[in-house]
Design an enzyme around this catalytic site. Structure first.
Site, PDB file in Angstrom:
ATOM      1  N   SER A  22      71.515  47.037  57.609  1.00  0.00           N
ATOM      2  CA  SER A  22      71.697  45.655  57.160  1.00  0.00           C
ATOM      3  C   SER A  22      72.728  44.915  58.020  1.00  0.00           C
ATOM      4  O   SER A  22      73.815  45.423  58.290  1.00  0.00           O
ATOM      5  CB  SER A  22      72.163  45.676  55.706  1.00  0.00           C
ATOM      6  OG  SER A  22      72.355  44.365  55.234  1.00  0.00           O
ATOM      7  N   GLY A  48      72.475  41.384  53.763  1.00  0.00           N
ATOM      8  CA  GLY A  48      72.833  41.216  52.362  1.00  0.00           C
ATOM      9  C   GLY A  48      72.715  39.758  51.916  1.00  0.00           C
ATOM     10  O   GLY A  48      73.148  38.860  52.640  1.00  0.00           O
ATOM     11  N   LEU A  75      79.545  38.843  54.855  1.00  0.00           N
ATOM     12  CA  LEU A  75      78.300  38.642  54.102  1.00  0.00           C
ATOM     13  C   LEU A  75      77.861  37.185  54.011  1.00  0.00           C
ATOM     14  O   LEU A  75      77.416  36.721  52.966  1.00  0.00           O
ATOM     15  CB  LEU A  75      78.417  39.269  52.705  1.00  0.00           C
ATOM     16  CG  LEU A  75      78.323  40.796  52.737  1.00  0.00           C
ATOM     17  CD1 LEU A  75      78.833  41.383  51.433  1.00  0.00           C
ATOM     18  CD2 LEU A  75      76.898  41.247  53.004  1.00  0.00           C
ATOM     19  N   CYS A 136      80.767  44.854  48.420  1.00  0.00           N
ATOM     20  CA  CYS A 136      81.157  43.433  48.341  1.00  0.00           C
ATOM     21  C   CYS A 136      82.471  43.306  47.572  1.00  0.00           C
ATOM     22  O   CYS A 136      82.711  44.057  46.631  1.00  0.00           O
ATOM     23  CB  CYS A 136      80.104  42.623  47.600  1.00  0.00           C
ATOM     24  SG  CYS A 136      78.457  42.829  48.222  1.00  0.00           S
ATOM     25  N   GLY A 221      79.593  51.625  65.116  1.00  0.00           N
ATOM     26  CA  GLY A 221      79.215  52.023  66.467  1.00  0.00           C
ATOM     27  C   GLY A 221      79.470  53.500  66.711  1.00  0.00           C
ATOM     28  O   GLY A 221      79.881  54.236  65.795  1.00  0.00           O
ATOM     29  N   GLY A 247      75.320  55.167  60.751  1.00  0.00           N
ATOM     30  CA  GLY A 247      76.650  55.234  61.352  1.00  0.00           C
ATOM     31  C   GLY A 247      76.572  55.680  62.805  1.00  0.00           C
ATOM     32  O   GLY A 247      76.331  56.859  63.077  1.00  0.00           O
ATOM     33  N   GLY A 269      72.074  50.699  63.669  1.00  0.00           N
ATOM     34  CA  GLY A 269      72.895  49.529  63.374  1.00  0.00           C
ATOM     35  C   GLY A 269      73.393  48.836  64.625  1.00  0.00           C
ATOM     36  O   GLY A 269      72.632  48.195  65.361  1.00  0.00           O
ATOM     37  N   THR A 270      74.691  49.013  64.901  1.00  0.00           N
ATOM     38  CA  THR A 270      75.340  48.344  66.029  1.00  0.00           C
ATOM     39  C   THR A 270      74.588  48.539  67.344  1.00  0.00           C
ATOM     40  O   THR A 270      74.610  47.654  68.205  1.00  0.00           O
ATOM     41  CB  THR A 270      76.793  48.881  66.143  1.00  0.00           C
ATOM     42  OG1 THR A 270      77.474  48.524  64.943  1.00  0.00           O
ATOM     43  CG2 THR A 270      77.536  48.305  67.318  1.00  0.00           C
TER      44      THR A 270
HETATM   45  C1  LIG Z   1      77.697  42.430  62.423  1.00  0.00           C
HETATM   46  C2  LIG Z   1      77.486  43.379  61.280  1.00  0.00           C
HETATM   47  C3  LIG Z   1      77.039  42.887  60.045  1.00  0.00           C
HETATM   48  C4  LIG Z   1      76.842  43.769  58.974  1.00  0.00           C
HETATM   49  N1  LIG Z   1      76.374  43.272  57.774  1.00  0.00           N
HETATM   50  C5  LIG Z   1      76.154  44.127  56.738  1.00  0.00           C
HETATM   51  C6  LIG Z   1      75.605  43.687  55.505  1.00  0.00           C
HETATM   52  O1  LIG Z   1      75.254  42.506  55.319  1.00  0.00           O
HETATM   53  N2  LIG Z   1      75.444  44.592  54.502  1.00  0.00           N
HETATM   54  C7  LIG Z   1      75.766  45.935  54.669  1.00  0.00           C
HETATM   55  O2  LIG Z   1      75.593  46.733  53.737  1.00  0.00           O
HETATM   56  N3  LIG Z   1      76.249  46.379  55.843  1.00  0.00           N
HETATM   57  C8  LIG Z   1      76.436  45.526  56.864  1.00  0.00           C
HETATM   58  N4  LIG Z   1      76.901  46.014  58.054  1.00  0.00           N
HETATM   59  C9  LIG Z   1      77.136  47.473  58.199  1.00  0.00           C
HETATM   60  C10 LIG Z   1      75.927  48.172  58.820  1.00  0.00           C
HETATM   61  O3  LIG Z   1      74.761  47.992  58.026  1.00  0.00           O
HETATM   62  C11 LIG Z   1      76.196  49.687  58.992  1.00  0.00           C
HETATM   63  O4  LIG Z   1      76.383  50.280  57.727  1.00  0.00           O
HETATM   64  C12 LIG Z   1      77.435  49.963  59.832  1.00  0.00           C
HETATM   65  O5  LIG Z   1      77.528  49.043  60.903  1.00  0.00           O
HETATM   66  C13 LIG Z   1      77.449  51.395  60.374  1.00  0.00           C
HETATM   67  O6  LIG Z   1      76.348  51.662  61.207  1.00  0.00           O
HETATM   68  P1  LIG Z   1      76.403  51.496  62.822  1.00  0.00           P
HETATM   69  O7  LIG Z   1      77.608  52.226  63.281  1.00  0.00           O
HETATM   70  O8  LIG Z   1      75.121  52.084  63.316  1.00  0.00           O
HETATM   71  O9  LIG Z   1      76.496  50.019  63.084  1.00  0.00           O
HETATM   72  C14 LIG Z   1      77.103  45.154  59.142  1.00  0.00           C
HETATM   73  C15 LIG Z   1      77.536  45.644  60.384  1.00  0.00           C
HETATM   74  C16 LIG Z   1      77.724  44.776  61.449  1.00  0.00           C
HETATM   75  C17 LIG Z   1      78.175  45.337  62.781  1.00  0.00           C
END
Ligand SMILES: Cc1cc2nc3c(=O)[nH]c(=O)nc-3n(C[C@H](O)[C@H](O)[C@H](O)COP(=O)(O)O)c2cc1C
Length: 307
Positions: A22, A48, A75, A136, A221, A247, A269-270
Site C-alpha cells: 500500500s 490507504g 495517509l 493510523c 526499503g 519489507g 513496496g519501495t
Molecule cells: C511512500 C510510502 C507510502 C506508504 N503508504 C502506506 C499506506 O498508505 N498504508 C500502509 O499500510 N502502508 C504504507 N506504506 C508502507 C508500505 O506499504 C510497506 O509496508 C513498507 O514500505 C515496507 O515495505 P518496503 O520496504 O518494501 O517498502 C507506505 C510506504 C511508502 C514508502
C-alpha cells in the site's frame, strides 16, 4: 512441468503470490505504462483510504538514506467516494483481468474505520477484499497508533469484521507481531500483512533539523528486509493464518526468503519507486525458483525454511 503459482490469501485468490505494498504502487494504473499489471501480478493493494479525505503531512515527506527511504506521507487520500470515483473503473477492470484488488481502510477512530468499511461495501463491489491499516494515528489517544496493543488491534478488528463478508486482512506495525497476530486471529482476521514501515529519524547536521518536516518518519526499503523476514517468521509460529510478507523486497530472492519464512504472499513496496518493473521481475523469478526447487505448487515452499 510448470509449477502451480496460485495462492489463497485468506480467501483472496491470487494467480501468483506477488502483491504490491500500500502506498508504493499508486493504485496500479500509474504502472500500466511499464508492464501489463493485470496479466502479471497476483494482487495489488491500494493506498490507504479513509471515510473522508485526509490532507497528509507537510513537505518534505520523503528522504533518501543508504539502502532505505523515509516517508511521512501521513495517509493523504481523497476519501472513499473520491477514490472510487477516480480509480473504480480501472480497478474493476483490473479485477476482471485476473489481478485481485485489495482496498486499504484507514481511520483515526473506531467510528471512522466503520464508516470507511461501510462506504467501501457500498461503493466498491469489485474489491476482492480489504486490508485494515491499524498503524493510523488515534486522535483521541494523542496520536498513538490505533492498533498499538493486542487489545486495541482486536477492537479495530471487532469493529470492521461484522461490516463485510469479504476477506479482511490487517496491516501490522513492526512490533509485538506474535501477540497482536493472535489477538487479530481471535477476532476473525482472514490474513495478516506485515510489516509496515519502522519508525526512524534522520537529521541534517548543518541545519540541525529533521530531514523531513516531522521529527520522525517511517523507514522502508532493503535496510529493513532482514527485520521483516524475522517478524514474518515469528508471526507464522504464533498464528494459523496466511501471511503477506512485506519489507524491503527488491528481488525474487528477497521474496523467496519471505515465503520460506512463512509468507503465503509477498508485497513489493519501495522497490517499485526505484525500479517500476520490480514486482514483475519478482513474479518471473519466483516461478523459476519454484521450478528449480522441484515443487508442483508454490504453496509447498511456504514456511519450508529448514532451521
Ligand atoms: C511512500 C510510502 C507510502 C506508504 N503508504 C502506506 C499506506 O498508505 N498504508 C500502509 O499500510 N502502508 C504504507 N506504506 C508502507 C508500505 O506499504 C510497506 O509496508 C513498507 O514500505 C515496507 O515495505 P518496503 O520496504 O518494501 O517498502 C507506505 C510506504 C511508502 C514508502
Amino acid at each position: 512441468m510448470s509449477v502451480n503459482m496460485a495462492v489463497d490469501l485468506g480467501g483472496i485468490a491470487m494467480r501468483n503470490p506477488v502483491n504490491t505494498a500500500s502506498g508504493t504502487f499508486g493504485n496500479g494504473v500509474q504502472f500500466e505504462g511499464f508492464y501489463d499489471v493485470g496479466a502479471t501480478l497476483g494482487a495489488i493493494t491500494c493506498k490507504g483510504v479513509a471515510a473522508q479525505p485526509w490532507d497528509g503531512n507537510p513537505a518534505p515527506r520523503l528522504a533518501e538514506l543508504p539502502s532505505a527511504i523515509m516517508n511521512s506521507v501521513g495517509l493523504q487520500n481523497p476519501g472513499v467516494a473520491g477514490f472510487v470515483e477516480r480509480y473504480g473503473a480501472y480497478l474493476q477492470g483490473l479485477r476482471e483481468r485476473g489481478c485481485a484488488v485489495i482496498c486499504q481502510i484507514a481511520g483515526h477512530s473506531l467510528e471512522e474505520y466503520a464508516r470507511a468499511t461501510e462506504l467501501f461495501e457500498e461503493l466498491a463491489p469489485w474489491a476482492s477484499g480489504f486490508e485494515v491499516n491499524i498503524s493510523c494515528p488515534n486522535i483521541a489517544a494523542g496520536g498513538a497508533a490505533m492498533g498499538a496493543t493486542p487489545a486495541a488491534a482486536a477492537e479495530v478488528m471487532r469493529t470492521v469484521r461484522p461490516l463485510t463478508s469479504r476477506p479482511v486482512l490487517v496491516k501490522m506495525a513492526p512490533h509485538d507481531v506474535a501477540e497482536i497476530g493472535r489477538a487479530l486471529q481471535a477476532e476473525g482476521a482472514d490474513a495478516l500483512s506485515l510489516i509496515n514501515t519502522i519508525p526512524a529519524m534522520a537529521l541534517d547536521v548543518r541545519t540541525r533539523r529533521s530531514r523531513l518536516a516531522r521529527p520522525t518518519a517511517g523507514l522502508s526499503g532493503p535496510a529493513i528486509h532482514a527485520i521483516a523476514v524475522r517478524m514474518v517468521w515469528e508471526c507464522a509460529q504464533a498464528v494459523d493464518l496466511p501471511l503477506c510478507g512485506i519489507g524491503g523486497i527488491a528481488s525474487w530472492e528477497d521474496a523467496a526468503e519471505m515465503i520460506l519464512a512463512g509468507a503465503t504472499a509477498v508485497s513489493v513496496g519501495t522497490a517499485n519507486l526505484t525500479d517500476p518493473l520490480a514486482a514483475a521481475h519478482v513474479a518471473e523469478g519466483l516461478e523459476r525458483w519454484a521450478a528449480e526447487q522441484g515443487v508442483d505448487s508454490i504453496t509447498e515452499l511456504v514456511g519450508a525454511a529448514e532451521l
